[in-house]
Design a protein around this motif. Structure first.
Motif, PDB file in Angstrom:
ATOM      1  N   LEU A 127      -7.309   1.859  -6.235  1.00 20.92           N
ATOM      2  CA  LEU A 127      -7.440   1.103  -5.282  1.00 20.92           C
ATOM      3  C   LEU A 127      -8.760   0.358  -5.407  1.00 20.92           C
ATOM      4  O   LEU A 127      -9.008  -0.964  -5.210  1.00 20.92           O
ATOM      5  CB  LEU A 127      -7.332   1.371  -3.983  1.00 20.92           C
ATOM      6  CG  LEU A 127      -7.257   0.290  -2.738  1.00 20.92           C
ATOM      7  CD1 LEU A 127      -6.024  -0.806  -2.928  1.00 20.92           C
ATOM      8  CD2 LEU A 127      -7.040   1.141  -1.331  1.00 20.92           C
ATOM      9  N   VAL A 161       0.873  -1.144   0.002  1.00 19.80           N
ATOM     10  CA  VAL A 161       0.116   0.154   0.023  1.00 19.80           C
ATOM     11  C   VAL A 161       0.818   1.443   0.191  1.00 19.80           C
ATOM     12  O   VAL A 161       0.242   2.218  -0.369  1.00 19.80           O
ATOM     13  CB  VAL A 161      -1.064   0.073   1.229  1.00 19.80           C
ATOM     14  CG1 VAL A 161      -1.695  -1.203   0.963  1.00 19.80           C
ATOM     15  CG2 VAL A 161      -0.178  -0.074   2.515  1.00 19.80           C
ATOM     16  N   ILE A 207      -5.935   3.158   5.614  1.00 16.91           N
ATOM     17  CA  ILE A 207      -5.866   1.701   4.979  1.00 16.91           C
ATOM     18  C   ILE A 207      -6.579   0.858   5.815  1.00 16.91           C
ATOM     19  O   ILE A 207      -7.355  -0.320   5.347  1.00 16.91           O
ATOM     20  CB  ILE A 207      -4.594   1.245   4.859  1.00 16.91           C
ATOM     21  CG1 ILE A 207      -3.651   2.068   3.926  1.00 16.91           C
ATOM     22  CG2 ILE A 207      -4.568  -0.144   4.246  1.00 16.91           C
ATOM     23  CD1 ILE A 207      -4.284   2.160   2.542  1.00 16.91           C
ATOM     24  N   LEU A 249      -4.027  -6.965   1.286  1.00 15.41           N
ATOM     25  CA  LEU A 249      -3.216  -5.568   1.410  1.00 15.41           C
ATOM     26  C   LEU A 249      -2.045  -5.939   2.465  1.00 15.41           C
ATOM     27  O   LEU A 249      -2.208  -6.426   3.535  1.00 15.41           O
ATOM     28  CB  LEU A 249      -4.087  -4.487   1.825  1.00 15.41           C
ATOM     29  CG  LEU A 249      -5.430  -4.213   1.088  1.00 15.41           C
ATOM     30  CD1 LEU A 249      -5.920  -3.077   1.628  1.00 15.41           C
ATOM     31  CD2 LEU A 249      -4.836  -3.891  -0.222  1.00 15.41           C
TER      32      LEU A 249
END
Length: 380
Positions: free
Chosen positions: A222, A114, A256, A238
């Motif tokens: 994303l 990420v 995230i 992820l």
């Protein structure tokens, strides 16, 4: 008269063919080879030579291709995997690489690192080249070029790279001739092995940002990665690699985590499990904390491999004769490389185009301040 016209047309046709061949040979000769120097530039193209039977595909920047060892995943768990990574791979490049990869194979799991969420717009031509030039031509490559180009770049220079690298005549070396049409493999299923040791001595200072929010463009891509994996019935995972440079802010982490929870995606921040994974940042990095060396990558891969095997229900292929010989050969070659001291040198892109080379040098040094000693960039 008719014979004369036919003869003239024949001469013209021959000249045209010779001209095309000359341009083809010139382009093959002048493009950077990325063999002994800045090997990151060779990673993307190597995928096409590898078997397409992977259960796991990794996409992302140096936090995957220098921190994850597919050989270790195979050796410890029988997991088949490939890293489609490249230097400063932007999230839209990751998406289009994944889109292209799914034309060749359908893995059970895709792992996305990420860190690239920090970038919301095109960044740097030199890094673009190391990702885009290695891709085979497809709709995915064309779309990735359009999404990645900076203001000074042109689409046509990606179609005909000779327009970009024509000035390298004065900088040609024996390597340019040797690797005109074929190249040696520099990676192990996308993993760039490093054997130096340079541990962390100081912790990075977290400079406050004016805005910690990830950009709309990054979020859109994303979402596209998430949706593509959903459509193909692929488990998306992820991750954040356990390296301390560049800084990973707590505010980024929360965004995230929230996204992963909303989309029901597993997310592993390995910065939080450095001790549990056995990684020692005083010995397991080669550049003071930007990337893991081979010993650190093996530790992370053992730790992550156990998670992937149990949480994603991946099969053990170590008794599968169809893939066994390939992975045994990969393990043998890696062991040979680990004891070869000659691999310790990374070097330069040979490019007489001053602007291109200086931008590559400046950009990588900015990204890798603590590892500048391994990157010796110069122009001739």
């Amino acid at each position: 008269m008719v014979r004369s016209k036919i003869k003239t047309l024949g001469i013209v046709a021959v000249l045209m063919v010779l001209s095309v061949l000359a341009l083809y040979f010139a382009q093959a000769l002048l493009m950077p080879k990325y063999m002994s120097n800045v090997k990151e530039g060779a990673l993307i193209a190597e995928y096409y030579k590898a078997p397409k039977n992977n259960d796991v595909i990794f996409i992302g920047d140096c936090e995957v291709y220098e921190n994850i060892s597919p050989v270790t995943l195979w050796q410890e768990y029988g997991i088949t995997s490939y890293i489609r990574g490249s230097a400063q791979q932007l999230i839209w490049q990751s998406y289009y690489l994944l889109e292209e990869t799914l034309r060749y194979e359908t893995p059970k799991v895709v792992v996305f690192n990420v860190l690239s969420m920090k970038y919301n717009e095109p960044q740097n031509e030199a890094y673009n080249r190391m990702t885009l030039d290695g891709m085979k031509w497809s709709d995915s490559k064309a779309a990735s070029i359009r999404a990645s180009m900076t203001e000074k770049e042109s689409f046509i220079s990606y179609v005909f790279p000779l327009l970009r690298f024509h000035s390298r005549w004065s900088a040609l070396t024996k390597e340019d001739f040797r690797y005109m049409f074929s190249k040696d493999m520099v990676s192990y299923n996308g993993y760039l092995l490093q054997t130096k040791r340079k541990g962390v001595t100081t912790q990075p200072r977290k400079t406050p940002l004016a805005d910690y929010s990830f950009g709309e463009n990054a979020w859109d891509y994303l979402d596209k990665i998430t949706q593509l994996c959903k459509e193909k019935n692929i488990r998306l995972v992820l991750m954040k690699a356990p390296t301390i440079y560049p800084v990973w802010y707590d505010e980024w982490e929360e965004q995230i985590k929230d996204y992963a929870a909303q989309k029901d995606l597993p997310y592993y921040n390995f910065l939080e499990s450095i001790q549990e994974s056995g990684i020692d940042l005083t010995t397991d990095t080669y550049d003071a904390g930007l990337h893991l060396n081979v010993w650190g990558a093996e530790k992370l891969s053992r730790y992550f491999g156990q998670i992937l095997r149990t949480e994603c229900d991946l099969p053990d292929h170590r008794q599968d004769s169809a893939v066994l010989s390939y992975w045994k050969n990969d393990m043998k070659q890696r062991k040979e490389q680990q004891i070869d001291e000659k691999i310790l040198d990374n070097g330069a892109v040979y490019c007489s185009d001053r602007n291109f080379t200086c931008r590559l040098r400046h950009s990588i040094r900015q990204q890798c301040k603590k590892s500048a000693e391994r990157l010796h960039f110069y122009h001739r």
